[in-house]
Design an enzyme around this catalytic site. Structure first.
Site, PDB file in Angstrom:
ATOM      1  N   HIS A  98       0.838  -1.194   0.000  1.00 16.15           N
ATOM      2  CA  HIS A  98       0.000   0.000   0.000  1.00 16.15           C
ATOM      3  C   HIS A  98       0.879   1.252   0.000  1.00 16.15           C
ATOM      4  CE1 HIS A  98      -3.822  -2.134   1.707  1.00 16.15           C
ATOM      5  NE2 HIS A  98      -3.358  -2.691   0.597  1.00 16.15           N
ATOM      6  N   GLU A 132       1.229   3.760   2.009  1.00 22.17           N
ATOM      7  CA  GLU A 132       1.923   4.069   3.254  1.00 22.17           C
ATOM      8  C   GLU A 132       3.184   3.208   3.404  1.00 22.17           C
ATOM      9  OE1 GLU A 132      -2.558   4.111   4.352  1.00 22.17           O
ATOM     10  OE2 GLU A 132      -1.258   3.290   2.788  1.00 22.17           O
ATOM     11  N   CYS A 150      -1.905  -1.131   7.528  1.00 23.01           N
ATOM     12  CA  CYS A 150      -0.995   0.020   7.453  1.00 23.01           C
ATOM     13  C   CYS A 150      -0.927   0.763   8.783  1.00 23.01           C
ATOM     14  CB  CYS A 150      -1.447   0.965   6.349  1.00 23.01           C
ATOM     15  SG  CYS A 150      -1.210   0.275   4.684  1.00 23.01           S
TER      16      CYS A 150
END
Length: 372
Positions: free
Chosen positions: A60, A62, A94
């Site tokens: 992802h 992040e 995350c």
């Protein structure tokens, strides 16, 4: 636990815009996931690191932004376009990484509409002593994920209607002649929409009349769409390009009047056939079958009859209408929206216009039906 005050970084919209531009690099490439961008900024306003989610199954945004960063200062702020996930999917939460990296300030563009997140990620961060500001560039962050917002809430694909019409709303002459109502530039721009959707659909009549290829032959790196035909009878011409070209997945959505032998013939040809319990399947039923096949976005290039069915059931989300300067003027010439069957003005479908632009000699009108 005491939560630190929000960081006083000036102009947070600037950094969120940078995160948005990162996210848009993967536009239409991450289904069924949303597009997300993230930017880590130090207390003096310098970008320390950045990242975006490239496709489903990959890290992802992040994670991309934070994985190689150590010794993060307490005055640093993480800007992320969408609420950080708080659940295990193909990748870990995350929120865990943000906490592990000891980030003290997070700015979120918009809350995640996914029911299994929906504020939970924000709550977890705050419970771990992190200041979280939500709603910076919120409308833009939310709108760039219209496909995700729709399918994650409704379990239905996001539907875009595309049509090329005359100035008086016709898609062909009374004889059926339709090539070409719009010019080269408009046709090329409309063609590009095919690579921006996971699937493309027409009705059996369009398949019979136009024999379309339903592939993207313009994009430099095309993502070929799954080809779909709505046909109550399930009868498809064996010489059609749909039947003959086998490069991509093909799906037929049929009513229960389809002959079992026809189903077998299609399946032997590599075509997936879904058969409804009724003679004429509803559009919603068809869309649920497509969603079960992993389709989150659908481009509808059908004729007026199929488009009318989508409008009647309120299953369309977006409209791309290519408008030429030609006037056909024939009462028997078919209109792009077909026969909706609405008798009162208050009940008619309405488009919320978003843009009008000139494309060659034609106009492109875009707008939305959706609520997401």
């Amino acid at each position: 636990m005491k939560i630190p005050q929000e960081n006083s970084i000036s102009n947070p919209e600037h950094y969120m815009q940078r995160a948005i531009q990162l996210a848009l690099k993967a536009d239409n490439q991450t289904e069924p996931n949303p597009i997300v961008g993230a930017v880590l900024v130090d207390g003096e306003g310098n970008v320390v690191s950045k990242g975006y989610h490239k496709k489903a199954g990959t890290p992802h945004a992040e994670v991309v932004a934070l994985k190689d960063v150590s010794d993060i200062k307490e005055d640093a702020t993480l800007f992320v376009t969408l609420e950080p996930c708080s659940h295990f999917g193909k990748t870990p939460p995350c929120t865990d990484l943000i906490i592990q990296k000891k980030i003290k300030h997070v700015v979120v563009g918009c809350q995640d509409p996914n029911p299994i997140v929906a504020g939970r990620g924000i709550k977890i961060l705050r419970e771990n002593g992190i200041s979280v500001k939500v709603g910076v560039c919120e409308t833009e962050c939310r709108n760039m994920n219209r496909v995700f917002n729709k399918h994650i809430v409704t379990q239905l694909p996001y539907v875009t209607i595309k049509s090329a019409i005359s100035l008086d709303g016709k898609i062909s002459m009374p004889s059926g002649e339709s090539q070409w109502i719009t010019g080269d530039k408009a046709r090329a721009k409309g063609h590009l929409l095919r690579s921006r959707h996971q699937a493309i659909a027409v009705g059996s009549q369009t398949l019979k009349t136009d024999n379309p290829t339903l592939t993207d032959r313009i994009s430099k790196n095309p993502r070929q769409p799954i080809r779909v035909v709505f046909s109550s009878s399930g009868i498809i011409q064996t010489e059609s390009k749909f039947a003959q070209i086998k490069d991509t997945q093909r799906i037929i959505l049929a009513g229960n009047i389809i002959d079992p032998q026809t189903v077998k013939q299609h399946e032997n040809n590599g075509i997936v056939v879904h058969v409804a319990d009724s003679k004429t399947p509803t559009i919603e039923w068809g869309l649920r079958q497509l969603y079960a096949e992993g389709i989150c976005s659908l481009l509808l290039e059908g004729g007026g009859k199929l488009i009318a069915s989508f409008l009647k059931e309120k299953m369309a989300d977006q409209l791309y209408l290519f408008l030429s300067g030609k006037i056909i003027g024939g009462a028997k010439a078919p209109a792009w929206s077909g026969e909706i069957g609405v008798e009162l003005l208050k009940d008619v479908p309405q488009i919320n216009f978003s843009n009008i632009e000139k494309v060659g000699e034609d106009l492109l009108i875009t707008g939305f039906f959706d609520r997401f």
